[in-house]
Design an enzyme around this catalytic site. Sequence first.
Site, PDB file in Angstrom:
ATOM      1  N   ARG A   1      -3.867 -51.965 -30.843  1.00 22.72           N
ATOM      2  CA  ARG A   1      -3.439 -51.918 -29.299  1.00 22.72           C
ATOM      3  C   ARG A   1      -1.825 -52.251 -28.882  1.00 22.72           C
ATOM      4  O   ARG A   1      -1.325 -52.392 -28.259  1.00 22.72           O
ATOM      5  CB  ARG A   1      -4.144 -52.663 -28.193  1.00 22.72           C
ATOM      6  CG  ARG A   1      -5.815 -52.408 -28.685  1.00 22.72           C
ATOM      7  CD  ARG A   1      -6.746 -53.051 -27.637  1.00 22.72           C
ATOM      8  NE  ARG A   1      -6.873 -52.197 -26.309  1.00 22.72           N
ATOM      9  CZ  ARG A   1      -7.475 -52.798 -25.340  1.00 22.72           C
ATOM     10  NH1 ARG A   1      -8.165 -54.044 -25.235  1.00 22.72           N
ATOM     11  NH2 ARG A   1      -7.567 -51.892 -24.250  1.00 22.72           N
TER      12      ARG A   1
ATOM     13  N   GLU B   1      -2.889 -57.936 -25.945  1.00 18.51           N
ATOM     14  CA  GLU B   1      -2.444 -57.899 -27.301  1.00 18.51           C
ATOM     15  C   GLU B   1      -1.015 -57.576 -27.594  1.00 18.51           C
ATOM     16  O   GLU B   1      -0.208 -58.000 -28.366  1.00 18.51           O
ATOM     17  CB  GLU B   1      -3.270 -56.929 -28.177  1.00 18.51           C
ATOM     18  CG  GLU B   1      -4.753 -57.370 -28.296  1.00 18.51           C
ATOM     19  CD  GLU B   1      -5.688 -56.725 -27.218  1.00 18.51           C
ATOM     20  OE1 GLU B   1      -6.734 -56.813 -27.309  1.00 18.51           O
ATOM     21  OE2 GLU B   1      -5.155 -56.125 -26.185  1.00 18.51           O
TER      22      GLU B   1
ATOM     23  N   LYS C   1     -22.932 -65.464 -16.800  1.00 13.55           N
ATOM     24  CA  LYS C   1     -23.428 -65.233 -17.918  1.00 13.55           C
ATOM     25  C   LYS C   1     -24.629 -65.970 -18.496  1.00 13.55           C
ATOM     26  O   LYS C   1     -24.664 -67.114 -18.112  1.00 13.55           O
ATOM     27  CB  LYS C   1     -22.364 -65.313 -19.281  1.00 13.55           C
ATOM     28  CG  LYS C   1     -21.368 -64.354 -19.197  1.00 13.55           C
ATOM     29  CD  LYS C   1     -20.698 -64.064 -20.465  1.00 13.55           C
ATOM     30  CE  LYS C   1     -19.863 -62.926 -20.275  1.00 13.55           C
ATOM     31  NZ  LYS C   1     -19.038 -62.770 -21.733  1.00 13.55           N
TER      32      LYS C   1
END
Length: 619
Positions: A394, A366, A280
């Site tokens: 979710r 989640e 990244k």
Amino acid sequence: MSSYPLLDTIDSPTTLRALDRRQLPQLADELRAFLLESVSKTGGHLSSNLGTVELTIALHYVYDTPEDRIVWDVGHQTYGHKVLTGRREAMATLRQWEGISGFPRRSESNYDTFGTAHSSTSISAALGMAVAAKAKGEDRRAIAVIGDGAMSAGMAFEALNNAGVMDADLLVILNDNEMSISPPVGALSNILARLLSGKTYNAARRAGEKVLSVSNSMLELAKRVEEHVKGMVTPGTLFEEFGFNYIGPIDGHDLDALIPTLQNLRKLKGPQFLHIVTRKGQGYKLAEADPVLYHGVGKFDHSAGIQTGKGGGKLTFTQVFSDWLCDMAAADDKLMAITPAMREGSGLVRFEQEYPKRYFDVGIAEQHALTFAAGLACEGLRPVVAIYSTFLQRAYDQLIHDIALQNLPVMLAVDRGGLVGADGATHHGAFDISYLLCVPNMVVMTPSDEAECRQLLSTAYHHDGPTAVRYPRGSGNGSKPASTLDVLPIGRGEMRREGSRLALLAFGTLLHDALKVGDKLDASVANMRFAKPIDRELVLQLAARHRLLVTLEENAITGGAGAEVARLVHEAGLDVSVLTLGLPDHFIDHGEQQQLLSAIGLDVAGIEAAIRAHPAFAA
């Protein structure tokens, strides 16, 4: 002379594919420089996009896009994809009102084959496309690009499990950068340790050592063989067990490795899995050094970098929650904090540092987060789940079945309630009041400012049942929270202004616009505080004394708090009109928060206009 001589010639993947392969490294350098310059002017996701430059170029160079389908998981790393698919000039409008989205969007381009923004959906969607191609007799490929953080979610493994038996032409690319937004937890890297520390493996190893100990040369040979076996066991074994042909890992920034590998994979039939390793922030030293800081950025000077440590601004609601959480943890050692991979966004950095043994980042999971919290609550602990409104959706079944049905004291700190701004429709917390109101045993709180947010957090924590405190992104009116842990009576609102004929009932931070409208129209204004249980007594008192009740909420009108007010009035048989104002029944685009509120008539001018247009106001 242009700073991007090669990039300026690319108006579609067709022109990209016409380039000589030797030109691609230069294109990568120009694309990376363009993204840094562009995002520093508009804001957006930076680190992830700098990390996928070579992969993006390689995919569009090898595959016949858009005929071949690419599905980008989460989708925040698709800025390079947008540039190469004809949207380079539009990048100046990124995430702005009436500009292009920060995520793939089917209505924006036929190269955006699937709308994404929540994680771990790519393999399922790409598998559906691959199966559709097979059913229709079409010779095309489907590619899912998924990060190692997104791979931690159960949905990704459900799709892998299904894909392995489908015999569809699907390529899954695992973009392994060892980081999602927060550093990953429970990651696939742990599989190696589990396999190599297992009883079967180690029993065989000890037996082999005993047999081979008679000869040092044989033992040395065996050790070398063991190292090769370790490489064969992982990481590919896991995916091969799912039925995939595993290739990798390879350097995701090396075009000379990526392109031939993709060209070979494109010729293969059935489910393929390519593991690439990227970094990244690649190519921008500041983002490489701190990819979390540069994950989502505002406008900044890219030559100087993001300047931090300049205090003095208003506290955000997230910061209020962060401070409250640490203070409450100091007062009660039963408090446990849980986040589904949103440590920074949900304000848990300080808590993790101060209470590491009571902090649980469960990864992008989640559903697991809520049921894990339920298990903690069953044993007498007090779990607090810090979660964005849009991500709580979710885990709705777990909220109902595992928490509310058992009436467990699990507290939800629901961040980003309402309109979030530039991330747009996929991230707006537009539905939480509606989907929480219908769940039995739930208590739903809507603080109007920062000070009240802290009070309601304490109130929720001490309630012996499931609770949700929903608060918006950013700051409110700047009210300073007290340092105490005081609670408010559940289900009780308060009057903030007395007026005549008209009463405004505000749920959340729209209270402050309601007070301004109240001053203009001589209206009563109530701060309702609780969407459930709603203050029935206050509602009926206001209904008895006014001709028109106006409810205000930054939530979908359908099934929201306003609808509950209207129901109470109707059941009481009172002759009063109810005007419900909130988010309209369509998905709201991206833009600045105040700009969006104005566009849908939820600012002071819009609220006043809606009231004046109502027949009961003029009567």
